[in-house]
Design an enzyme around this catalytic site. Structure first.
Site, short mmCIF file in Angstrom:
data_model
loop_
_atom_site.label_atom_id
_atom_site.label_comp_id
_atom_site.label_asym_id
_atom_site.label_seq_id
_atom_site.Cartn_x
_atom_site.Cartn_y
_atom_site.Cartn_z
N GLY A 33 0.82 -1.20 0.00
CA GLY A 33 0.00 0.00 0.00
C GLY A 33 0.85 1.24 0.00
O GLY A 33 2.06 1.18 -0.21
N ASN A 34 0.23 2.38 0.21
CA ASN A 34 0.95 3.65 0.24
C ASN A 34 0.31 4.58 1.26
O ASN A 34 -0.70 4.25 1.88
CB ASN A 34 1.00 4.26 -1.16
CG ASN A 34 -0.38 4.58 -1.69
OD1 ASN A 34 -1.06 5.46 -1.17
ND2 ASN A 34 -0.81 3.83 -2.70
N ARG A 35 0.91 5.75 1.41
CA ARG A 35 0.53 6.64 2.50
C ARG A 35 -0.64 7.57 2.19
O ARG A 35 -0.95 8.46 2.98
CB ARG A 35 1.73 7.52 2.89
CG ARG A 35 2.85 6.76 3.53
CD ARG A 35 3.93 7.74 3.96
NE ARG A 35 5.08 7.07 4.53
CZ ARG A 35 5.15 6.64 5.79
NH1 ARG A 35 4.14 6.83 6.60
NH2 ARG A 35 6.23 6.03 6.22
N SER A 36 -1.27 7.43 1.06
CA SER A 36 -2.36 8.34 0.73
C SER A 36 -3.50 8.22 1.74
O SER A 36 -3.93 7.13 2.08
CB SER A 36 -2.90 8.03 -0.67
OG SER A 36 -4.05 8.81 -0.92
N ALA A 101 -3.76 7.59 -5.28
CA ALA A 101 -2.39 7.09 -5.37
C ALA A 101 -2.48 5.62 -5.78
O ALA A 101 -2.87 4.76 -4.98
CB ALA A 101 -1.67 7.25 -4.03
#
Ligand code: CTP
Ligand code: CA
Length: 236
Positions: A33-36, A101
């Protein structure tokens, strides 16, 4: 108060906004995943609805945000699901804003049981490319399959020794072929998981507008100003 003076310059317009970060599963309990947080996308959807648009918000994983009133919500997990939802919602839409994102890569395979720790060293994680949804939309528009008037991309960039954030943004606008690109500086606690944002709004026609530091709602308002100007029409 922020809503009081908003123009209704998006009345009758159908807009699609994506928000949040995609999650690419490895097994039932893990993902890439990512930090969005989804905040910027939610703000874009909320402001567009205030300004009279008919809004679909395609939300990938987001922080625990309040769903904007009067907005059609579509929840997705992976980039593939986001792509399907975007292509379906964009059919007949006037505007697409890709604030999500999207994971560039996903695990080649995911298993439906939990991966167990053993005495052996783990296998290397094999990744494959995800579809580039923005590029696909631009391609479909070129092919005459979509007639979305304005397509907006987002770019979260860090500078590096050779290239500034703005230069990365210009190159990305060119490469992506979208009509507008919002460029945000990230790193050092900026843009991700915070309330405020700043950057540039770059247009395919060469216009470059700095976006001063401020709330994500204010940035959203700037984006819709630029979109409304490009949609034209007779709303003053
Ligand atoms: N995007 C997309 N599909 C992807 C990746 C990105 O639609 N698989 C969209 C994002 O929603 C954003 C824009 O493309 O609006 C730019 O994303 P970004 O990650 O900055 O661009 P990339 O081409 O993936 O370049 P980078 O190598 O910098 O990640
Ligand atoms: Ca990317």
């Amino acid at each position: 108060a922020e809503g009081a003076a908003l123009p209704h310059d998006l009345s009758g317009k159908r807009v699609v906004v994506t928000a949040g970060g995609t999650r690419e599963p490895l097994d039932p309990v893990r993902y890439l995943g990512n930090r969005s947080s989804g905040r910027q996308g939610y703000a874009l959807a909320r402001v567009a609805a205030h300004r009279g648009a008919e809004v679909t918000l395609v939300a990938a994983h987001s922080a625990d945000l309040v769903e904007p009133a009067g907005v059609r919500m579509v929840h997705v997990g992976t980039a593939d699901q986001l792509r399907d939802a975007v292509l379906e919602a964009s059919d007949g839409a006037n505007v697409l804003v890709m604030a999500a994102a999207v994971a560039d890569f996903r695990p080649v395979s995911h298993v439906d049981h939990k991966i167990k720790k053993t005495d052996r060293d783990p296998d290397a994680l094999e990744l494959t490319r995800n579809p580039d949804i923005l590029a696909d939309v631009i391609e479909q528009r070129r092919a005459g399959k979509l007639d979305t008037d304005v397509v907006v991309g987002f770019a979260a960039e860090t500078g590096d020794p050779d290239t500034t954030v703005l230069e990365h943004g210009r190159a990305k606008l060119e490469r992506k072929g979208c009509d507008l690109l919002v460029v945000n500086t990230v790193g050092d606690g900026r843009a991700f998981e915070v309330e405020d944002n700043d950057g540039w709004l770059l247009a395919a026609d060469g216009a470059e507008l700095p976006i001063p530091h401020g709330s994500k709602s204010r940035l959203a308002a700037r984006v819709w100003d630029a979109v409304a100007a490009r949609l034209g029409g007779n709303v003053g």
